[in-house]
Scaffold this active site. Structure first.
Site, PDB file in Angstrom:
ATOM      1  N   HIS A  48       0.841  -1.191   0.000  1.00  0.00           N
ATOM      2  CA  HIS A  48       0.000   0.000   0.000  1.00  0.00           C
ATOM      3  C   HIS A  48       0.878   1.244   0.000  1.00  0.00           C
ATOM      4  O   HIS A  48       2.013   1.211   0.477  1.00  0.00           O
ATOM      5  CB  HIS A  48      -0.914   0.002   1.236  1.00  0.00           C
ATOM      6  CG  HIS A  48      -2.037  -0.980   1.144  1.00  0.00           C
ATOM      7  ND1 HIS A  48      -3.010  -1.089   2.095  1.00  0.00           N
ATOM      8  CD2 HIS A  48      -2.322  -1.907   0.198  1.00  0.00           C
ATOM      9  CE1 HIS A  48      -3.872  -2.036   1.737  1.00  0.00           C
ATOM     10  NE2 HIS A  48      -3.464  -2.551   0.595  1.00  0.00           N
ATOM     11  N   GLU A  50       1.033   3.854   1.803  1.00  0.00           N
ATOM     12  CA  GLU A  50       1.591   4.278   3.088  1.00  0.00           C
ATOM     13  C   GLU A  50       2.829   3.465   3.449  1.00  0.00           C
ATOM     14  O   GLU A  50       3.821   3.997   3.948  1.00  0.00           O
ATOM     15  CB  GLU A  50       0.549   4.127   4.206  1.00  0.00           C
ATOM     16  CG  GLU A  50      -0.680   5.009   4.056  1.00  0.00           C
ATOM     17  CD  GLU A  50      -1.817   4.322   3.298  1.00  0.00           C
ATOM     18  OE1 GLU A  50      -1.532   3.501   2.411  1.00  0.00           O
ATOM     19  OE2 GLU A  50      -2.985   4.619   3.603  1.00  0.00           O
ATOM     20  N   CYS A  82      -6.290   2.152   5.136  1.00  0.00           N
ATOM     21  CA  CYS A  82      -6.992   0.921   5.494  1.00  0.00           C
ATOM     22  C   CYS A  82      -6.651   0.575   6.947  1.00  0.00           C
ATOM     23  O   CYS A  82      -5.790   1.203   7.561  1.00  0.00           O
ATOM     24  CB  CYS A  82      -6.611  -0.214   4.552  1.00  0.00           C
ATOM     25  SG  CYS A  82      -4.947  -0.856   4.842  1.00  0.00           S
ATOM     26  N   CYS A  85      -2.866  -0.132   7.488  1.00  0.00           N
ATOM     27  CA  CYS A  85      -2.004   1.062   7.431  1.00  0.00           C
ATOM     28  C   CYS A  85      -2.312   2.018   8.579  1.00  0.00           C
ATOM     29  O   CYS A  85      -1.404   2.619   9.157  1.00  0.00           O
ATOM     30  CB  CYS A  85      -2.176   1.781   6.093  1.00  0.00           C
ATOM     31  SG  CYS A  85      -1.551   0.826   4.700  1.00  0.00           S
TER      32      CYS A  85
HETATM   33 ZN   LIG Z   1      -3.390   0.202   3.548  1.00  0.00          ZN
END
Ligand SMILES: [Zn+2]
Length: 247
Positions: A48, A50, A82, A85
């Protein structure tokens, strides 16, 4: 956030989910890292935006300095972090988050879970909770995702009917501000004059021309953006080692 939107557009142009983020070091207001989704290319669900940004910071400043730098970091991300993260940046003691649109399935900053406000889980830093402010360039973030899904569908083995593929440029789900922040924080961030948006669950840009959407921003291409960001990051003057020695 504009820079994060440009990066998300770059991701879209390179067949990735258009989700991107920028890490800003607040004391000097400099960008120190960026990230964009890399789950398609890397075939890993944890690539992801992040996480890639965190890796950059680790690489630049060393893992031993991660916590001391994170307490001054503001994250701008096009889509709500999410749950995974949200939890990772909380453990690192991030100062604050701004995001564009909510993450309906996995949102960890208020849509599904409130990881950022949960005092029962620990942070490795002194910052135990962080504020996460939604709604910045929200419609632009949503539109980029719509571009992606319409295109994805074109490549699907069984393309849907034409009717389902029509790109909606006019309707947007309402934003339930109170899932993310309270009225006081909203007023501090966006001004008392805008409080009616909070009460009506409306976008800050509602009622403006063109639905308040900066179409130029999301319809341009940004092939040099990574190069620019890299230069900016290289030229940043943060000397975390010095700071630590002084302290
Ligand atoms: Zn995430």
């Amino acid at each position: 956030m504009k820079s994060a939107i440009k990066l998300a557009r770059y991701a879209l142009d390179h067949n990735e989910t258009p989700v991107a983020c920028i890490f800003v070091y607040e004391p000097t207001n400099e960008i120190i890292a960026y990230g964009m989704n890399d789950t398609n290319k890397s075939h890993t669900g944890i690539a992801h935006a992040e996480f890639l940004g965190i890796e950059q910071i680790k690489h630049k400043f060393g893992s031993e300095n991660l916590l001391s730098i994170f307490k001054d970091i503001i994250l701008y991300v096009t889509v709500e972090p999410c749950i995974m993260c949200a939890s990772a940046i909380k453990q690192l003691g991030i100062k604050k988050v701004y995001f564009g649109c909510g993450n309906d399935r996995f949102g960890g900053n208020g849509t599904v879970l409130n990881i950022n406000k949960d005092k029962s889980t620990i942070s490795l830093n002194d910052n135990t909770i962080y504020d996460s402010i939604p709604g910045l360039f929200r419609k632009e973030a949503i539109m980029l995702l719509r571009y992606f899904y319409v295109r994805e569908n074109d490549h699907a083995p069984k393309p849907r009917t034409k009717k389902e593929r029509i790109l909606d440029k006019n309707t947007f789900p309402s934003i339930n501000w109170s899932s993310y922040i309270d009225r006081n924080l909203f007023a501090r961030e966006f001004g008392v004059d805008n409080l009616y948006h909070f009460d009506q669950n409306s976008d800050l840009t509602d009622g403006k021309q063109n639905n308040g959407i900066d179409w130029d921003l999301i319809n341009s291409s940004y092939d040099n953006h990574i190069e620019q960001l890299t230069k900016e990051i290289e030229n940043s003057h943060i000397n975390i080692h010095k700071r630590i020695k002084i302290q």
